[in-house]
Design an enzyme around this catalytic site. Sequence first.
Site, PDB file in Angstrom:
ATOM      1  N   ARG A  23       0.829  -1.216   0.000  1.00  0.00           N
ATOM      2  CA  ARG A  23       0.000   0.000   0.000  1.00  0.00           C
ATOM      3  C   ARG A  23       0.860   1.261   0.000  1.00  0.00           C
ATOM      4  NH1 ARG A  23      -3.918  -1.643   4.772  1.00  0.00           N
ATOM      5  NH2 ARG A  23      -5.084  -3.342   3.826  1.00  0.00           N
ATOM      6  N   ARG A  27      -3.399   6.536   1.099  1.00  0.00           N
ATOM      7  CA  ARG A  27      -3.960   7.719   1.746  1.00  0.00           C
ATOM      8  C   ARG A  27      -3.018   8.421   2.706  1.00  0.00           C
ATOM      9  NH1 ARG A  27      -9.265   5.622   4.407  1.00  0.00           N
ATOM     10  NH2 ARG A  27      -8.144   3.645   4.397  1.00  0.00           N
ATOM     11  N   ARG A  36      -6.990  11.364  -5.615  1.00  0.00           N
ATOM     12  CA  ARG A  36      -8.229  10.665  -5.260  1.00  0.00           C
ATOM     13  C   ARG A  36      -9.414  11.615  -5.321  1.00  0.00           C
ATOM     14  NH1 ARG A  36     -12.499   9.783  -3.580  1.00  0.00           N
ATOM     15  NH2 ARG A  36     -13.267   8.250  -2.062  1.00  0.00           N
ATOM     16  N   ASP A  73      -6.893  -2.765  -6.996  1.00  0.00           N
ATOM     17  CA  ASP A  73      -7.577  -3.322  -5.833  1.00  0.00           C
ATOM     18  C   ASP A  73      -7.720  -4.821  -6.021  1.00  0.00           C
ATOM     19  OD1 ASP A  73      -9.216  -2.411  -3.322  1.00  0.00           O
ATOM     20  OD2 ASP A  73     -10.444  -3.938  -4.298  1.00  0.00           O
ATOM     21  N   TYR A 150     -15.087 -12.114   0.429  1.00  0.00           N
ATOM     22  CA  TYR A 150     -15.737 -10.841   0.143  1.00  0.00           C
ATOM     23  C   TYR A 150     -17.009 -11.045  -0.672  1.00  0.00           C
ATOM     24  CZ  TYR A 150     -11.873  -7.963   1.871  1.00  0.00           C
ATOM     25  OH  TYR A 150     -10.943  -7.346   2.666  1.00  0.00           O
TER      26      TYR A 150
END
Length: 349
Positions: A23, A27, A36, A73, A150
Amino acid sequence: MKDRLLRALKCQPVDRTPVWVMRQAGRYLPEYRAVREQAGSFLNLCQNPELACEVTLQPLRRFGLDGAILFSDILTIPDAMGLGLTVNEGEGPRFARPIRRVSQIDQLTAPDAETDIGYVLEAVRLIRQQLADTVPLIGFAGSPWTLATYMIEGESSRDFRHSKGLLHAEPGRMHQLLEILTEAVGRYLHAQIVAGVQAVMIFDTWGGTLAHADYQEFSLAYLSQIVAALQAELGVDAVPIILFTKGGGQWLSEIADTGCDAVGIDWTQSLFRARQMVADRVALQGNLDPAVLRAPPDTIRREVKRVLADYGPGPGHIFNLGHGITPDINPDHMAVMVDAVREFGQSTL
């Protein structure tokens, strides 16, 4: 040394320990947050090759890391299967149409990477062009078990009630779903390699939630199939394959047996013990606790030295966190970590 990371993944000598971070485009970087916002949503950012290329390159400009990882992702495959993925800020991923009836599995087919997930492959080609072979590009996918959880739960879960319920009540149906996903992941990674990635990583984020026998049957067996298929199609030495099961420290020897090139280690396992378990058959990637990056710089430097010393002498170590970097981390602390790896990392030439 441009190929420092690729050489380390193959347990070959390097001038110093390579470093990259899961990652690393994310963010915690203000420049990522700006892009973003420009994209309007996380999924828009993933599906825009130009913007995905930009955020992939951002951490390299700041930190001079030894590898880039494709910005994407793990849920691109189930999204392409029509389950209605949304990712809202602060909520995480959710599927509008989770699998709650076994009849839904009969309607699923592996997506075509070029036509259904082509935006990822276009991003790969753009990133390779922009990198100009300065550092290698890592592609990735989620493991079949992790994707299945998921798809069945509809979102992140603490107890995996629906997934484990299907596994125990109708194991044949769970295998049916995992077989579809195994085909999909294999095709997807193969397409990424053809598009230009130079290493691939499979994230088995939720494999560590399984009981021992269930992990062997419902996760590891399918990881082995993917590794074997890629190596059969491309050659054993074509592209390094990294497997990472979070919480899977007890299975490191079995993971190494898949024929992969490297195994990711989370922060709960000692690298010294991990080397004993895999008997230097594979490279090891890890494993600083991401929480250390919240500590003062002196602590970060001390913990980097401890991780490097825990691995010990010899080739085959890629410095990384034991999981992804979190959004609250000060980028200056990331820089302290990277600089410490450069300073204390060993040469095995």
